[in-house]
Design an enzyme around this catalytic site. Structure first.
Site, mmCIF file in Angstrom:
data_model
loop_
_atom_site.group_PDB
_atom_site.id
_atom_site.type_symbol
_atom_site.label_atom_id
_atom_site.label_comp_id
_atom_site.label_asym_id
_atom_site.label_seq_id
_atom_site.Cartn_x
_atom_site.Cartn_y
_atom_site.Cartn_z
ATOM 1 N N HIS A 260 26.943 5.725 -21.190
ATOM 2 C CA HIS A 260 27.190 5.147 -22.509
ATOM 3 C C HIS A 260 26.080 4.258 -23.064
ATOM 4 C CE1 HIS A 260 31.244 6.541 -21.525
ATOM 5 N NE2 HIS A 260 31.447 6.576 -22.833
ATOM 6 N N HIS A 366 36.738 0.839 -20.023
ATOM 7 C CA HIS A 366 35.917 1.853 -20.688
ATOM 8 C C HIS A 366 34.989 1.219 -21.726
ATOM 9 C CE1 HIS A 366 35.292 6.227 -21.313
ATOM 10 N NE2 HIS A 366 34.593 5.716 -22.321
ATOM 11 N N HIS A 445 34.028 2.878 -30.780
ATOM 12 C CA HIS A 445 32.720 3.039 -30.159
ATOM 13 C C HIS A 445 31.685 2.254 -30.963
ATOM 14 C CE1 HIS A 445 34.404 6.235 -27.745
ATOM 15 N NE2 HIS A 445 33.277 6.328 -27.077
#
Length: 589
Positions: A260, A366, A445
């Site tokens: 990520h 996450h 995100h």
């Protein structure tokens, strides 16, 4: 394999020789006033080249890769004198694939201004094969709109698509595995505003048989010196636009499973989103954690600081996890589980590994982006599975939390921001919904600061208001910009885009929004729209207008506007191939 291409000089202010007899009668073309042209000189960037300087002291170089036909996009850039020494010649970036590119080089030699145009042939793009899940050689690009002021844009797009050769490895902890099983062949490419591919990263950067080259390639950024940084599984990289590897470092020994995000700090250190290997639980059991550690490393790869979110946040907060659609949990896309949700008991008793669950060793946090705030030496993280953007100091103390206040306890509850309107008046909120048009972000995100003093976030929108809607097609995603008052712990919503586009633009996972200072604009990439298909399932993969192929949409607009100046669709060429992020990219040599 490195290949050299001898260039044919088309026109020049200097004379050049005709065909000459080479060794054993081989016919060799003159390469013009300078030396030979080597395409893909470092093996990772097939649409680049170096024109050898032939030992000549050339200076003040500019390069123009000429656009195709009348509507083609020229790529122009200067080359620093010191760069010539680095490459032993002139760097060429932005070639078209399968084409005799016209490349004009202007330079000075012995006080004279000279110019020469080369013809440089390249091979076609090659992203490897994914067998029966592939329906085109490359992602399909459709340009819908480009305003004149944005025609020089280049966008670097990051897709990944699993192949049958991927995901062969796992960590040696079968009772508590990490994220290594998530592995896919990268598709990283740059497009111009005519939709033409002008650069791509050779897939040899990834090797499912090599522990240090397996994983998802993610986190691409172009840093201040013009080079790219990114990570992949157990390693992180810096590479220039010609594919020359500046460094390729393994993660520090206590940490595994980069994905990520990687960010370069002003002091030259790097922030990496990783996991902890052999994390000791209170009961004595060791687990590999999942996407819940951030580390700072110096240029040598030595660890400077560790943020362990298991000790900073509440790793048993489950209100968002219970609201997730199990069909798309970031890298884990399972259409058979679309619409399903997990209970609190499911989350507490989930097996260890990269699946939704609470507690260390499960995917409870996450984290999918990191931002560094130099004004107070803090980090800002996006935690998808908490539907929260969180600022944390170097002392590992939480400064604020941008999130629905439900489910936060104790001292953390005191750090949740209070929504206000633009005049500072407190808004009314109930069960995840607020008055005045304000909304939190849900399974978001990228949370990045802007020079406007604001924060941009891509609000994916799964689990909005911490629940699933009655009908899946009620979901939507949006780009949003917030203004945060850190003294008063309040937040106001300044701008949003995408809500009105509804289900067709909804991206349950991935995506990005990022301010662009060169054009005072916002670049937004909805990277996984239609992942469930129009009808909720995979359609005909050969029908690019229907379901079955993951679609993505890239737009860019002036800051504060909701009218795109750029609108480009990019469809995957593989079933299961999902867009991750896009960034703007500029030739810098």
């Amino acid at each position: 394999m490195r290949l050299s291409t001898v260039a044919i000089a088309l026109c020049s202010t200097l004379a050049f020789s005709a065909l000459a007899a080479g060794p054993e009668g081989l016919k060799v073309h003159s390469s013009g006033p300078l030396g030979v042209v080597e395409v893909n000189p470092f093996g990772y960037a097939p649409l680049t080249a170096v024109i050898d300087d032939a030992g000549k002291n050339i200076k003040n170089v500019t390069v123009t890769v000429q656009g195709k036909d009348n509507n083609g996009v020229d790529i122009n850039y200067p080359v620093k004198n010191s760069t010539i020494a680095t490459y032993g010649g002139i760097p060429v970036f932005g070639l078209y694939p399968a084409y005799a590119n016209k490349v004009t080089v202007n330079y000075q030699l012995d006080g004279k201004a000279l110019s020469h145009t080369y013809s440089i042939w390249t091979n076609d793009v090659d992203f490897g094969s994914s067998g029966d899940t592939q329906w085109a050689k490359a992602p399909i690009v459709k340009v819908n709109k480009v305003d004149e002021a944005f025609k020089d844009r280049l966008y670097l797009v990051n897709f990944s698509g699993p192949t049958a050769a991927d995901a062969k490895m796992a960590h040696n902890n079968p009772s508590a595995p990490g994220s290594l099983a998530w592995d896919a062949t990268p598709q990283v490419f740059a497009i111009d505003t005519q939709g033409e591919i002008r650069w791509y990263l050779d897939t040899d950067i990834h090797d499912p048989n090599n522990y240090y080259k397996t994983g998802y390639l993610m986190g691409l950024h172009q840093v201040n010196d013009g080079k790219l940084i990114f990570g992949q599984g157990q390693s992180y990289y810096k590479m220039d636009l010609l594919g020359r590897t500046v460094f390729d470092k393994p993660l520090p020994g206590n940490f595994i499973d980069f994905s990520h995000e990687i960010q370069q700090m002003p002091n030259g250190n790097y922030l990496l989103r990783v996991a902890k290997k052999d994390y000791l639980l209170p009961n004595g059991k060791k687990v590999n954690t999942i996407r819940d550690h951030i580390i700072e490393v110096d240029p040598n790869g030595d660890v400077v600081h560790v943020w362990d979110l298991n000790t900073i946040l509440d790793n048993h907060r489950d209100i968002t996890l219970k609201a997730l659609d199990m069909g798309a949990v970031c890298l884990n896309v399972n259409l058979d589980a679309a619409g399903k949700q997990m209970t609190a008991e499911d989350l507490e008793n989930a097996p260890y590994g990269d699946i939704p669950g609470v507690g260390a060793g499960r995917n409870w946090a996450h984290v999918n982006s990191i931002e560094y705030d130099a004004k107070d030496d803090s980090i800002i993280i996006s935690s998808r599975h908490q539907s929260a953007v969180i600022k944390i100091g170097r002392d590992n103390q939480v400064k604020w939390i941008l999130s629905d206040p439900r489910g936060w306890k104790g001292e953390l509850a005191k750090k949740v921001l209070t929504p206000t309107d633009s005049q500072g008046n407190k808004l009314n909120c109930y069960n995840g919904s607020c008055s005045g048009g304000f909304d939190w972000t849900w399974t978001q995100h990228t949370a990045y600061l802007t020079p406007k003093g604001t924060l941009s976030v891509f609000d994916n929108g799964d689990g909005r208001a911490n629940r699933q809607p009655m009908f899946g097609n009620e979901k939507y995603s949006r780009a949003v910009e917030y203004k945060i008052n850190e003294q008063d712990l309040t937040v106001s919503q300044e701008w949003e885009f995408g809500k009105d586009l509804g289900w067709q633009w909804y991206s349950p996972i991935t995506s990005i929004v990022e301010y662009q200072d060169d054009k005072d604009s916002m670049m937004v990439y909805s990277a996984s729209s239609m992942i469930f298909g129009v009808g909720g399932g995979l359609g005909n993969p050969k029908d690019t207008e229907g379901a079955g192929i993951v679609k993505s949409n890239l737009v860019e607009m002036k800051h504060g506007s909701t009218t795109p100046a750029v609108d480009i669709d990019i469809d995957s060429n593989r079933i299961g191939g999902v867009g991750y992020r896009a960034i703007t990219i500029k030739p810098a040599f």
